[in-house]
Design an enzyme around this catalytic site. Sequence first.
Site, mmCIF file in Angstrom:
data_model
loop_
_atom_site.group_PDB
_atom_site.id
_atom_site.type_symbol
_atom_site.label_atom_id
_atom_site.label_comp_id
_atom_site.label_asym_id
_atom_site.label_seq_id
_atom_site.Cartn_x
_atom_site.Cartn_y
_atom_site.Cartn_z
ATOM 1 N N LYS A 45 -51.386 31.131 53.577
ATOM 2 C CA LYS A 45 -52.904 30.835 53.558
ATOM 3 C C LYS A 45 -53.615 32.264 54.759
ATOM 4 O O LYS A 45 -54.348 33.784 55.243
ATOM 5 C CB LYS A 45 -53.843 29.800 54.293
ATOM 6 C CG LYS A 45 -55.160 29.843 55.291
ATOM 7 C CD LYS A 45 -55.857 29.341 55.104
ATOM 8 C CE LYS A 45 -55.741 28.508 56.582
ATOM 9 N NZ LYS A 45 -56.944 28.714 57.083
ATOM 10 N N ASN A 46 -52.856 32.077 56.132
ATOM 11 C CA ASN A 46 -52.801 32.596 57.154
ATOM 12 C C ASN A 46 -52.105 34.190 56.608
ATOM 13 O O ASN A 46 -52.299 35.090 57.631
ATOM 14 C CB ASN A 46 -52.419 31.615 58.675
ATOM 15 C CG ASN A 46 -53.839 30.899 58.901
ATOM 16 O OD1 ASN A 46 -54.586 30.473 58.295
ATOM 17 N ND2 ASN A 46 -52.799 30.200 59.231
ATOM 18 N N CYS A 139 -66.114 26.916 66.525
ATOM 19 C CA CYS A 139 -65.894 26.312 65.066
ATOM 20 C C CYS A 139 -64.763 24.189 66.048
ATOM 21 O O CYS A 139 -64.820 24.206 67.203
ATOM 22 C CB CYS A 139 -64.376 26.294 64.487
ATOM 23 S SG CYS A 139 -62.487 26.037 64.823
ATOM 24 N N ARG A 144 -63.375 29.744 70.245
ATOM 25 C CA ARG A 144 -62.725 30.635 69.107
ATOM 26 C C ARG A 144 -63.473 31.766 69.554
ATOM 27 O O ARG A 144 -64.187 32.203 68.719
ATOM 28 C CB ARG A 144 -62.522 30.457 67.652
ATOM 29 C CG ARG A 144 -62.486 29.080 67.789
ATOM 30 C CD ARG A 144 -61.843 28.298 66.299
ATOM 31 N NE ARG A 144 -60.142 29.449 65.540
ATOM 32 C CZ ARG A 144 -59.946 29.296 64.695
ATOM 33 N NH1 ARG A 144 -60.423 28.418 63.910
ATOM 34 N NH2 ARG A 144 -59.097 29.972 64.338
ATOM 35 N N ASP A 330 -51.349 24.927 64.801
ATOM 36 C CA ASP A 330 -51.135 24.494 62.671
ATOM 37 C C ASP A 330 -50.746 23.302 62.687
ATOM 38 O O ASP A 330 -50.181 22.647 61.761
ATOM 39 C CB ASP A 330 -51.503 25.775 62.326
ATOM 40 C CG ASP A 330 -52.284 26.662 62.302
ATOM 41 O OD1 ASP A 330 -53.260 26.448 63.095
ATOM 42 O OD2 ASP A 330 -51.993 27.714 61.988
ATOM 43 N N ARG A 422 -59.329 24.296 51.748
ATOM 44 C CA ARG A 422 -59.371 25.278 52.119
ATOM 45 C C ARG A 422 -57.993 25.846 52.896
ATOM 46 O O ARG A 422 -57.480 27.178 52.348
ATOM 47 C CB ARG A 422 -60.807 25.520 53.767
ATOM 48 C CG ARG A 422 -61.573 25.171 53.335
ATOM 49 C CD ARG A 422 -62.705 24.903 55.304
ATOM 50 N NE ARG A 422 -61.942 26.724 55.756
ATOM 51 C CZ ARG A 422 -62.341 26.746 56.927
ATOM 52 N NH1 ARG A 422 -62.654 26.078 57.649
ATOM 53 N NH2 ARG A 422 -61.923 27.991 57.250
#
Length: 449
Positions: A45-46, A139, A144, A330, A422
């Site tokens: 994803k990233n 968030c 952030r 993560d 997500r």
Amino acid sequence: MRITQESAGAAGNGEGVAGERLAADHLEIEGGERLAGEITVSGAKNAALPILCASLLTAEPLVLGNVPDLHDVRTMLTLLTRMGVKVERKGEAVTLDASQITEPAAPYELVKTMRASILVLGPLLARCGEARVSLPGGCAIGARPVDQHIKGLQKMGAEIMLTHGDIVAGVARGSRLRGETLVTDMITVTGTENLLMAATLADGVTVLANAAREPEVTDLANLLVKMGAKIEGIGTDRLVVTGVARLHGATHDVVPDRIEAGTFLCAAVATRGDITLRRVVPGTLDAVIEKLRETGANVTGGADWLRVRMDRRARAVSFRTSEYPAFPTDMQAQFMALNCIAEGASQVVETIFENRFMHVQELTRLGANIGIEGNTARISGVDRLSGAHVMATDLRASASLIVAGLTAEGRTLVDRIHHLDRGYHRIEAKLCAVGARIRRVEARQGEIA
Ligand code: EPU
């Protein structure tokens, strides 16, 4: 091409509505099954998110493979489409054609659902000389801010104003961003990516002297080089970019997702299983593998596969999150879930985000014994967890609840799994294929969890 207030604030495309519907779905996990078998890991994803944004840097098509089918990827494709980018998607293959950028703007409706939307700022400024991007808010995992992205672009010559919640940026007509030496106050992943993309089309040499070295940054840099960018120092904390007048099209496969892979490795060890992961880059998981070995797990691998075997209760392992190549933030929540049922006590220190312990309260509902003091969690392993109704608070917290639920006695019900969608492609299907008993329960219409 001008950005108007009206267009920048255009109505949403239904993402919010979809989000609400998904918000009501939940997962039911019957714990206690041992995981065994093979799983193919999806694209990261990233890495996919900045790479999709790199399409804005060229008028020629970008042909991408291994693009994961995730909610965040769909949001990014919606955002790019709204800007005028033509998108074709067939499974994991995505072609993007940004020959016409009609609207260099990222509106609040999309940015609020995905902070990574900020990644369009650097490419838009570099290619169009202007951009309007809604300022991402904080968030669940922390405040952030994006001050480092803004400071860097300003140093490169961009005029940037914050107005009505938007970042409005421009370069003087007829000129380009200019190369500069940029030293960010801290190591920032998307900050590095934004400035790197901007630098590829800048006038002169840009030095990113405190660059993030995450594999996702490296994957983006490799794609940019295929597009004609001149970048030295890829994979190091000093990226030297010599700007070029234009970039061209390219073909690229997104790097496999090391965090998805690491999540499955933790689940396998927690359930005393035997799992082989296909389509991984083992070298991107060194820090996690090292810690898994300390638990007593047997980890072996080859060029693009990894096998983990565990035949006893894990030993508790302390760790501290930090920038790559150290232990990734993560993976903190998922590894903590493993520590909850391990033998002994452990300490987990979170150094990247100030509020990334929200899973702790939920793990406690499953019977975990965890105390928090500042950025340190102290965990005393318990013999077993017991199934309960829990709530996912963010993406990786959701994954940690799954790891915990797989080991727990009885049924665990995980609410708010839209966070999971997500960043994980069909995680329940992948886990069921290796023996987990886990199913998605779709909400009844009108029900919001
Ligand atoms: N920071 C600032 N100012 C900035 C930028 C960052 O103060 O201008 C701070 C952040 O608040 C944080 C630290 O610097 O405390 C590092 O943040 P970073 O910018 O590196 O995070 P990010 O780029 O916003 C990416 C990933 C995250 C991952 C972090 C850290 C993407 C799209 N997101 O976020 O992924 O946790 O790097 O590795 O690449 C996830 O996938 O679950 C996720 C949250």
